[in-house]
Scaffold this motif. Structure first.
Motif, PDB file in Angstrom:
ATOM      1  N   SER A  92      -2.683   4.145  -3.134  1.00 16.17           N
ATOM      2  CA  SER A  92      -2.871   3.146  -4.180  1.00 16.17           C
ATOM      3  C   SER A  92      -2.299   1.829  -3.663  1.00 16.17           C
ATOM      4  O   SER A  92      -1.529   1.806  -2.706  1.00 16.17           O
ATOM      5  N   THR A  93      -2.704   0.745  -4.274  1.00 15.46           N
ATOM      6  CA  THR A  93      -2.271  -0.582  -3.856  1.00 15.46           C
ATOM      7  C   THR A  93      -1.559  -1.254  -5.018  1.00 15.46           C
ATOM      8  O   THR A  93      -2.001  -1.167  -6.162  1.00 15.46           O
TER       9      THR A  93
ATOM     10  N   ASP B  63      -3.619  -0.801  -8.304  1.00 14.82           N
ATOM     11  CA  ASP B  63      -5.045  -0.535  -8.117  1.00 14.82           C
ATOM     12  C   ASP B  63      -5.185   0.806  -7.417  1.00 14.82           C
ATOM     13  O   ASP B  63      -4.466   1.096  -6.466  1.00 14.82           O
ATOM     14  N   GLY B  64      -6.098   1.623  -7.877  1.00 20.65           N
ATOM     15  CA  GLY B  64      -6.319   2.918  -7.255  1.00 20.65           C
ATOM     16  C   GLY B  64      -5.311   3.961  -7.694  1.00 20.65           C
ATOM     17  O   GLY B  64      -5.143   4.985  -7.053  1.00 20.65           O
TER      18      GLY B  64
ATOM     19  N   ILE C  43       0.866  -1.174   0.000  1.00 26.33           N
ATOM     20  CA  ILE C  43       0.000   0.000   0.000  1.00 26.33           C
ATOM     21  C   ILE C  43       0.900   1.220   0.000  1.00 26.33           C
ATOM     22  O   ILE C  43       1.786   1.357   0.845  1.00 26.33           O
ATOM     23  N   ILE C  44       0.689   2.081  -0.969  1.00 29.29           N
ATOM     24  CA  ILE C  44       1.528   3.258  -1.149  1.00 29.29           C
ATOM     25  C   ILE C  44       0.697   4.491  -0.818  1.00 29.29           C
ATOM     26  O   ILE C  44      -0.379   4.689  -1.376  1.00 29.29           O
ATOM     27  N   GLU C  45       1.194   5.291   0.121  1.00 30.13           N
ATOM     28  CA  GLU C  45       0.491   6.513   0.502  1.00 30.13           C
ATOM     29  C   GLU C  45       1.291   7.715   0.021  1.00 30.13           C
ATOM     30  O   GLU C  45       2.507   7.764   0.148  1.00 30.13           O
TER      31      GLU C  45
ATOM     32  N   ASP D 232       4.846   6.066 -16.651  1.00 34.48           N
ATOM     33  CA  ASP D 232       5.690   6.605 -15.580  1.00 34.48           C
ATOM     34  C   ASP D 232       5.648   5.699 -14.357  1.00 34.48           C
ATOM     35  O   ASP D 232       6.670   5.432 -13.721  1.00 34.48           O
ATOM     36  N   ASN D 233       4.456   5.206 -14.040  1.00 33.59           N
ATOM     37  CA  ASN D 233       4.311   4.303 -12.907  1.00 33.59           C
ATOM     38  C   ASN D 233       5.094   3.016 -13.142  1.00 33.59           C
ATOM     39  O   ASN D 233       5.806   2.532 -12.268  1.00 33.59           O
ATOM     40  N   LYS D 234       4.988   2.478 -14.353  1.00 40.33           N
ATOM     41  CA  LYS D 234       5.695   1.243 -14.701  1.00 40.33           C
ATOM     42  C   LYS D 234       7.215   1.451 -14.623  1.00 40.33           C
ATOM     43  O   LYS D 234       7.935   0.609 -14.089  1.00 40.33           O
TER      44      LYS D 234
END
Length: 66
Positions: free
Chosen positions: A16-17, A36-37, A3-5, A46-48
């Motif tokens: 996001s998870t 997810d989220g 879980i990333i805050e 960018d996320n990848k």
């Protein structure tokens, strides 16, 4: 699962998870990740790239610890 805050003024992007599944393959490990989220403000590419960089750093630390 991770879980990333995020610290942000927009609560819709605060959390996001990331679920990861590891599979043994010949010569290593295959990792399948499912975010997810993820905020629409963060480009999927960018996320990848960020996840790839993080895994690369983790792999380097694991190899150095051998």
């Amino acid at each position: 699962m991770q879980i990333i805050e995020f610290t942000t003024c927009d609560p819709s992007v605060a959390t996001s998870t990331l679920s990861a599944t590891l599979h043994h393959v010949e010569g290593g490990t295959d990792i399948q990740e499912v975010p997810d989220g993820l905020s629409s403000l963060i480009a999927l590419d960018d996320n990848k790239l960020g996840r790839r960089n993080s895994l690369g750093k983790l792999a380097a630390k694991a190899e150095a610890a051998r």
